[in-house]
Motif scaffolding. Structure first.
Motif, PDB file in Angstrom:
ATOM      1  N   ALA A   3      25.571  49.190  58.667  1.00  0.00           N
ATOM      2  CA  ALA A   3      24.920  47.911  58.389  1.00  0.00           C
ATOM      3  C   ALA A   3      23.556  47.893  59.059  1.00  0.00           C
ATOM      4  CB  ALA A   3      25.759  46.742  58.880  1.00  0.00           C
ATOM      5  N   VAL A   4      22.642  47.162  58.454  1.00  0.00           N
ATOM      6  CA  VAL A   4      21.319  46.927  59.041  1.00  0.00           C
ATOM      7  C   VAL A   4      21.143  45.419  59.172  1.00  0.00           C
ATOM      8  CG1 VAL A   4      18.829  47.195  58.813  1.00  0.00           C
ATOM      9  CG2 VAL A   4      20.354  49.025  58.023  1.00  0.00           C
ATOM     10  N   VAL A   5      20.886  44.967  60.396  1.00  0.00           N
ATOM     11  CA  VAL A   5      20.740  43.540  60.677  1.00  0.00           C
ATOM     12  C   VAL A   5      19.308  43.253  61.104  1.00  0.00           C
ATOM     13  CG1 VAL A   5      21.511  41.602  62.098  1.00  0.00           C
ATOM     14  CG2 VAL A   5      23.154  43.349  61.382  1.00  0.00           C
ATOM     15  N   LYS A  47      31.047  50.506  61.109  1.00  0.00           N
ATOM     16  CA  LYS A  47      31.196  51.277  62.343  1.00  0.00           C
ATOM     17  C   LYS A  47      29.866  51.516  63.068  1.00  0.00           C
ATOM     18  CE  LYS A  47      35.616  51.800  61.767  1.00  0.00           C
ATOM     19  NZ  LYS A  47      36.564  51.048  62.636  1.00  0.00           N
ATOM     20  N   LYS A  48      28.769  51.295  62.354  1.00  0.00           N
ATOM     21  CA  LYS A  48      27.460  51.545  62.940  1.00  0.00           C
ATOM     22  C   LYS A  48      26.502  50.461  62.466  1.00  0.00           C
ATOM     23  CE  LYS A  48      23.736  55.005  63.112  1.00  0.00           C
ATOM     24  NZ  LYS A  48      23.293  56.350  62.646  1.00  0.00           N
ATOM     25  N   ILE A  49      25.763  49.866  63.420  1.00  0.00           N
ATOM     26  CA  ILE A  49      24.838  48.785  63.075  1.00  0.00           C
ATOM     27  C   ILE A  49      23.456  49.113  63.637  1.00  0.00           C
ATOM     28  CG2 ILE A  49      24.334  46.322  63.232  1.00  0.00           C
ATOM     29  CD1 ILE A  49      27.277  45.790  63.645  1.00  0.00           C
ATOM     30  N   GLY A  99      26.114  53.809  51.312  1.00  0.00           N
ATOM     31  CA  GLY A  99      26.163  52.369  51.098  1.00  0.00           C
ATOM     32  C   GLY A  99      25.825  51.629  52.396  1.00  0.00           C
ATOM     33  N   VAL A 100      24.942  50.652  52.324  1.00  0.00           N
ATOM     34  CA  VAL A 100      24.477  49.929  53.507  1.00  0.00           C
ATOM     35  C   VAL A 100      24.675  48.433  53.304  1.00  0.00           C
ATOM     36  CG1 VAL A 100      22.491  49.419  54.980  1.00  0.00           C
ATOM     37  CG2 VAL A 100      22.763  51.706  54.010  1.00  0.00           C
ATOM     38  N   VAL A 101      25.252  47.778  54.314  1.00  0.00           N
ATOM     39  CA  VAL A 101      25.343  46.318  54.304  1.00  0.00           C
ATOM     40  C   VAL A 101      24.061  45.762  54.910  1.00  0.00           C
ATOM     41  CG1 VAL A 101      26.597  44.284  55.084  1.00  0.00           C
ATOM     42  CG2 VAL A 101      27.850  46.387  54.530  1.00  0.00           C
ATOM     43  N   LEU A 102      23.304  45.035  54.120  1.00  0.00           N
ATOM     44  CA  LEU A 102      22.111  44.350  54.629  1.00  0.00           C
ATOM     45  C   LEU A 102      22.517  42.974  55.135  1.00  0.00           C
ATOM     46  CD1 LEU A 102      19.151  44.994  52.152  1.00  0.00           C
ATOM     47  CD2 LEU A 102      19.619  46.084  54.346  1.00  0.00           C
TER      48      LEU A 102
END
Length: 453
Positions: A3-5, A47-49, A99-102
């Motif tokens: 994910a990218v926050v 698992k990784k942000i 795949g990335v969660v924005l």
């Protein structure tokens, strides 16, 4: 899953009430909002942000740490422009087939990313992109530094595989109204798992550890009181009140639909509704107004207020020691003239809570009668009361200036309003009443002098 926050702090709507705090760190049910964002991602299987930061990045890192608390890995990246941080997506080593969660740290939709079968999905609320979604890495590697959020939303929505999902609920702390609504969603359990780790003391009531709650205080659910708070006599909280940690709500105040930030002091007999209190900053959300309160005894910092009292006591103690040294011959003479008679009167140490066991100390004098304020001239007061009383000041029992010291029965005999004011004051050897009205003021004169002080 990764994910990218984005938590850059860019949010013009919150510049007033979030002073010294980033929007993502504003409190919802006593915790920084960004913590709920992280927990939502972890609950989805991330698992990784990677965090994209800009303003005050050290505050975000101090609040979150390295991710070990949540069993995930955090990486932090800096963006030069807080309003256009999306160009960093092309340089943080995202694989094209990944795949990335924005996500954005100041918003949280009621949505769970399906990381088992990642697909292009953008989350909308009320027809507007929430800043959240599942996006393939290939779509992010070409984002330029001139891209703001609106441009990013348009670019992602135009992708051929983009699907749109509408969520019924979005927590959003980018405005005062949004901050209140986010807190009420947590208290009313409209958003799952926000208060899952907090045990209810009673239905709709959360009282954390080390809270001092006066027996006469009234709580109307839902109410959340954070750790290390003090709630005074006659206070009424709720419905819908959140008090963050390390706060003091003083006697006879009424709060409803109000959020109080950590470390704030709410003075006596205040009535606050639809408001946000951030130390000495008050926002009336319903009226759309904001004021800075200059008087620290109305609104202010609980920490600063206690520190100010400590400084005043320390200053009085140092001065009392110096006066004792200078006047020691006079003190000895007064003691000899009293025929070695030292009188001690048990008085209450102020400030003190109402309705609890008072902390007392022995006030020293050289007169046969233990009364501090009795008939007598200035010389009588100086030699018989002031000089020996300097010993109490040196020991830290009371400062030099304040209201008249009283015993517990004398305090309990005061009228209710007078008693409430008195218990929140500081006693002293030198009083306003004595300076203005002499050693024998009338009851009305004494009351007016102590209220003025």
């Amino acid at each position: 899953m990764r994910a990218v926050v984005f938590a850059t702090g860019h949010c013009p709507e919150t510049e007033g009430f979030s002073e010294r705090q980033l929007p993502a760190l504003l409190p919802v049910a006593g915790r920084p909002f960004l913590h709920y964002v992280v927990e939502s991602l972890v609950d989805s299987g991330v698992k990784k942000i990677d965090f994209i930061l800009s303003d005050s990045p050290e505050k975000i890192e101090d609040s979150l740490g390295d991710g070990a608390r949540w069993g995930v890995v955090f990486h932090y990246h800096l963006a030069r422009d807080a309003a256009r941080p999306y160009g960093r997506l092309s340089v943080i080593d995202i694989a094209e087939d990944e795949g990335v969660v924005l996500a954005h740290g100041d918003r949280l939709p009621l949505w769970r990313a399906d990381v088992s079968t990642p697909r292009m999905e953008l989350v909308f609320h009320g027809g507007v992109w929430t800043g959240w979604g599942m996006v393939p890495g290939a779509a992010l590697r070409t984002i330029g530094d001139d891209c703001d959020e609106a441009a990013l939303a348009g670019r992602l929505s135009a992708l051929p595989d983009a699907s749109r999902l509408d969520t019924a609920l979005l927590l959003d702390v980018r405005s005062p109204e949004g901050l209140l609504d986010a807190n009420w969603a947590a208290l009313e359990k409209r958003f799952p798992k926000l208060l899952e780790s907090r045990r209810e003391t009673d239905q709709g009531i959360w009282i954390l550890h080390n809270v001092s709650l006066h027996p006469t205080a009234k709580l109307n659910a839902p109410v959340y009181i954070g750790e290390n708070c003090r709630i005074g006599a006659g206070v009424e909280l709720g419905p819908r009140v959140v008090i963050a940690s390390d706060c003091l709500v003083d006697q006879s105040s009424t709060l409803a639909d109000t959020v109080v930030f950590a470390g704030s002091y709410v003075g006596q007999a205040l009535e606050l509704r639809h408001s946000i209190v951030n130390r000495n900053r008050l926002i009336s959300v319903k009226a759309g107004t904001e004021i800075i309160v200059a008087d620290n005894f109305i609104l202010g910092s609980f920490v600063e207020r206690d520190l100010l009292q400590l400084v005043k006591r320390a200053r009085s103690r140092i001065l009392a020691v110096l006066l004792l040294v200078v006047t020691s011959p006079l003190l000895l003479l007064a003691w000899l003239s009293s025929k070695f008679a030292i009188c001690r009167r048990s008085v209450v140490r102020l400030p003190a809570p109402d309705g609890a066991d008072y902390v007392t100390y022995n006030l020293i004098s050289f007169c046969p009668s233990p009364e501090v304020h009795q008939r007598g001239g200035a010389a009588h007061q100086f030699f018989r009361h002031f000089l020996p009383g300097l010993l109490n000041v040196a020991f830290g029992h009371l400062p030099l200036v304040g209201v008249a010291p009283r015993s517990a029965p004398e305090i309990d005999a005061l009228p209710h309003d007078w008693k409430q004011l008195y218990l929140g004051s500081m006693a002293g050897l030198i009083t306003e009443a004595y300076v203005v009205h002499g050693a024998s003021p009338s009851e009305d004169q004494l009351y007016s002098a102590e209220v003025f002080y």
